[in-house]
Design an enzyme around this catalytic site. Structure first.
Site, PDB file in Angstrom:
ATOM      1  N   LYS A 148       0.963  -1.232   0.089  1.00  0.00           N
ATOM      2  CA  LYS A 148       0.019   0.036  -0.014  1.00  0.00           C
ATOM      3  C   LYS A 148       0.762   1.397   0.006  1.00  0.00           C
ATOM      4  O   LYS A 148       0.241   2.386  -0.371  1.00  0.00           O
ATOM      5  CB  LYS A 148      -0.959   0.212   1.105  1.00  0.00           C
ATOM      6  CG  LYS A 148      -0.312   0.170   2.563  1.00  0.00           C
ATOM      7  CD  LYS A 148      -1.463   0.308   3.664  1.00  0.00           C
ATOM      8  CE  LYS A 148      -0.940   0.537   4.941  1.00  0.00           C
ATOM      9  NZ  LYS A 148      -1.916   0.631   6.067  1.00  0.00           N
ATOM     10  N   ASP A 149       2.147   0.999   0.222  1.00  0.00           N
ATOM     11  CA  ASP A 149       2.955   2.299   0.318  1.00  0.00           C
ATOM     12  C   ASP A 149       3.369   2.620  -1.536  1.00  0.00           C
ATOM     13  O   ASP A 149       3.885   3.582  -1.599  1.00  0.00           O
ATOM     14  CB  ASP A 149       4.435   1.919   0.746  1.00  0.00           C
ATOM     15  CG  ASP A 149       4.205   2.126   2.368  1.00  0.00           C
ATOM     16  OD1 ASP A 149       3.283   2.651   2.933  1.00  0.00           O
ATOM     17  OD2 ASP A 149       5.350   1.506   2.852  1.00  0.00           O
ATOM     18  N   THR A 167      -4.173   7.933  15.117  1.00  0.00           N
ATOM     19  CA  THR A 167      -4.000   7.473  13.737  1.00  0.00           C
ATOM     20  C   THR A 167      -3.461   8.444  12.958  1.00  0.00           C
ATOM     21  O   THR A 167      -3.552   9.529  12.869  1.00  0.00           O
ATOM     22  CB  THR A 167      -5.240   6.990  13.169  1.00  0.00           C
ATOM     23  OG1 THR A 167      -4.854   6.440  11.714  1.00  0.00           O
ATOM     24  CG2 THR A 167      -6.072   7.940  12.885  1.00  0.00           C
ATOM     25  N   ARG A 170      -7.829   8.047   6.002  1.00  0.00           N
ATOM     26  CA  ARG A 170      -8.749   7.041   5.794  1.00  0.00           C
ATOM     27  C   ARG A 170      -9.391   6.578   6.936  1.00  0.00           C
ATOM     28  O   ARG A 170     -10.644   6.608   7.079  1.00  0.00           O
ATOM     29  CB  ARG A 170      -8.192   5.981   5.088  1.00  0.00           C
ATOM     30  CG  ARG A 170      -9.195   4.728   4.730  1.00  0.00           C
ATOM     31  CD  ARG A 170      -8.378   3.462   4.152  1.00  0.00           C
ATOM     32  NE  ARG A 170      -7.164   2.986   4.896  1.00  0.00           N
ATOM     33  CZ  ARG A 170      -7.456   2.263   6.042  1.00  0.00           C
ATOM     34  NH1 ARG A 170      -8.640   1.868   6.285  1.00  0.00           N
ATOM     35  NH2 ARG A 170      -6.344   2.081   6.789  1.00  0.00           N
ATOM     36  N   ARG A 171      -8.494   6.187   7.741  1.00  0.00           N
ATOM     37  CA  ARG A 171      -9.027   5.689   9.276  1.00  0.00           C
ATOM     38  C   ARG A 171      -9.841   6.696  10.153  1.00  0.00           C
ATOM     39  O   ARG A 171     -10.820   6.844  10.497  1.00  0.00           O
ATOM     40  CB  ARG A 171      -8.020   5.070  10.097  1.00  0.00           C
ATOM     41  CG  ARG A 171      -7.264   3.791   9.464  1.00  0.00           C
ATOM     42  CD  ARG A 171      -6.171   3.506  10.226  1.00  0.00           C
ATOM     43  NE  ARG A 171      -5.513   2.054   9.787  1.00  0.00           N
ATOM     44  CZ  ARG A 171      -4.203   1.958   9.730  1.00  0.00           C
ATOM     45  NH1 ARG A 171      -3.393   2.806  10.120  1.00  0.00           N
ATOM     46  NH2 ARG A 171      -3.781   0.960   9.204  1.00  0.00           N
ATOM     47  N   ARG A 183       2.434   9.470  14.566  1.00  0.00           N
ATOM     48  CA  ARG A 183       3.323   8.887  13.807  1.00  0.00           C
ATOM     49  C   ARG A 183       4.303   7.991  14.731  1.00  0.00           C
ATOM     50  O   ARG A 183       4.000   7.982  15.655  1.00  0.00           O
ATOM     51  CB  ARG A 183       4.053   9.866  13.045  1.00  0.00           C
ATOM     52  CG  ARG A 183       3.463  10.525  11.811  1.00  0.00           C
ATOM     53  CD  ARG A 183       4.483  11.287  10.793  1.00  0.00           C
ATOM     54  NE  ARG A 183       5.417  10.143  10.510  1.00  0.00           N
ATOM     55  CZ  ARG A 183       6.551  10.452   9.845  1.00  0.00           C
ATOM     56  NH1 ARG A 183       7.150  11.691   9.734  1.00  0.00           N
ATOM     57  NH2 ARG A 183       7.403   9.381   9.409  1.00  0.00           N
ATOM     58  N   VAL A 222       5.619   0.864  15.494  1.00  0.00           N
ATOM     59  CA  VAL A 222       4.874   0.172  16.394  1.00  0.00           C
ATOM     60  C   VAL A 222       4.755   0.264  17.878  1.00  0.00           C
ATOM     61  O   VAL A 222       3.868   0.641  18.498  1.00  0.00           O
ATOM     62  CB  VAL A 222       4.525  -1.373  15.921  1.00  0.00           C
ATOM     63  CG1 VAL A 222       3.563  -2.086  16.810  1.00  0.00           C
ATOM     64  CG2 VAL A 222       4.506  -1.505  14.445  1.00  0.00           C
ATOM     65  N   ARG A 267       3.620   3.855  18.863  1.00  0.00           N
ATOM     66  CA  ARG A 267       2.233   3.903  18.808  1.00  0.00           C
ATOM     67  C   ARG A 267       1.290   3.030  20.056  1.00  0.00           C
ATOM     68  O   ARG A 267       0.502   3.847  20.556  1.00  0.00           O
ATOM     69  CB  ARG A 267       1.802   3.386  17.529  1.00  0.00           C
ATOM     70  CG  ARG A 267       2.136   4.419  16.492  1.00  0.00           C
ATOM     71  CD  ARG A 267       1.698   4.029  14.776  1.00  0.00           C
ATOM     72  NE  ARG A 267       2.369   4.550  13.589  1.00  0.00           N
ATOM     73  CZ  ARG A 267       1.838   4.481  12.689  1.00  0.00           C
ATOM     74  NH1 ARG A 267       0.678   4.261  12.542  1.00  0.00           N
ATOM     75  NH2 ARG A 267       2.566   5.048  11.784  1.00  0.00           N
ATOM     76  N   CYS A 302      -2.237   7.753  -2.425  1.00  0.00           N
ATOM     77  CA  CYS A 302      -2.325   6.619  -1.449  1.00  0.00           C
ATOM     78  C   CYS A 302      -2.856   6.887  -0.356  1.00  0.00           C
ATOM     79  O   CYS A 302      -3.041   5.788   0.389  1.00  0.00           O
ATOM     80  CB  CYS A 302      -0.679   6.275  -1.391  1.00  0.00           C
ATOM     81  SG  CYS A 302       0.088   5.634  -2.748  1.00  0.00           S
TER      82      CYS A 302
END
Length: 316
Positions: free
Chosen positions: A79-80, A123, A127-128, A145, A148, A151, A238
């Protein structure tokens, strides 16, 4: 055989994904060396993604290493990738997809519907943000940002009530036990290509292409081809508020490709959802047809103008 130099970004997720591909290439009898490549998106973790530059901020450095001959293979979160083709490289394999859904990690084991109004949800994805806002739960969405660990720490240390990340990344990193809800695509459709990897080689590199091609998964390729064709036809970029998910389903006589998509207003004030089913062999055409249907029904009025669109959603 000559050792395949496999380019990877330095993040834990990127390294995990690249190592997964490397292990499968080694199982096929190839020698593989991981080569770390630093991207602009990795070096600058504070500037909002929309201000970092053009689409593919996490992709261009790997592609430059490919074309320069520094590496022979590059692994990306699919998706990048920009939807526009790059004639210097080729996606030689798209391995079988991981879980394409989004996942919620919330305090006290809460689900999305159980979070009290006013709770803060982090987020970095428009989109989210748009789809969560459209649910009308009264949540405060904060820009987020980082990798993992960063976040998730926002939740574990009490700075946020919840975060939304890609299920695939959490599964690949062994962090699935921290998920408090796997978000149903009926509520939140994932990004086109989410959960899938793209294995790129230099255009015309027959040896690398032959080495990588056995990793390709035809059903996954058909699904993400439809999703990305929809995104390209919408000219949405994107990370415009566009979600899409294609799945191979059993038809009356043969397998069919089912594609559903959403275009949402950035503030969640409205969204438009449509779906189509078609032949997996005509995946790109199915994506374009669904995009045209969305546009005919008013999708363009919901999307931001091109000058305002963020650059990339990112792997998580």
């Amino acid at each position: 055989m000559t050792t395949l130099r496999l380019g990877t970004r330095r993040s834990a997720l990127a390294t995990t994904q690249s190592s997964w591909v490397a292990d499968r290439l080694r199982a096929l009898g190839h020698d593989v060396e991981l080569v770390e490549v630093s991207t602009e998106g990795d070096r600058d973790r504070t500037t909002p993604l929309a201000q970092l530059g053009g689409t593919g901020v996490f992709v261009s450095a790997l592609r430059e290493a490919l074309t320069a001959g520094t590496v022979d293979v590059a692994v990306h979160s699919l998706k990048d990738l920009p939807t526009a083709p790059d004639p210097a490289v080729a996606v030689a394999a798209i391995p079988e997809r991981e879980d394409p859904r989004d996942a919620l990690v919330a305090r006290d084991g809460l689900t999305l519907g159980e979070l009290p109004a006013g709770s803060t949800l982090g987020t970095g994805s428009p989109r989210r943000r748009a789809q969560v806002a459209a649910l009308g739960l009264g949540l405060e969405v904060a820009d987020l940002r980082g990798n993992v660990d960063t976040r998730l720490a926002h939740v574990h240390e009490g700075r946020l009530d919840a975060v939304v990340l890609a299920a695939a990344g959490l599964r690949r990193l062994g962090r699935a036990d921290e998920v408090t809800e796997w978000l149903d695509p009926i509520q939140v459709l994932p990004a086109p290509g989410q959960g899938a990897l793209a294995v790129e080689v230099r255009a015309g590199d027959e040896a690398a292409t032959a080495a990588v091609t056995p990793l390709d998964h035809p059903d996954t390729r058909a699904c993400v081809t439809a999703e990305r064709a929809l995104l390209a036809e919408l000219e949405a970029g994107c990370s415009a508020p566009v979600g899409a998910l294609a799945e191979i389903v059993e038809g009356v006589d043969v397998a069919e490709l089912s594609l559903r998509a959403v275009v949402a207003a950035p503030d969640g004030s409205g969204d438009l959802r449509r779906s189509l089913t078609g032949d997996p062999e005509e995946a790109a055409d199915l994506g374009r047809r669904l995009a045209r249907l969305l546009l005919e029904d008013g999708a363009a009025d919901l999307m931001p103008t091109s000058t305002d669109r963020p650059v990339t959603e990112r792997a998580l």
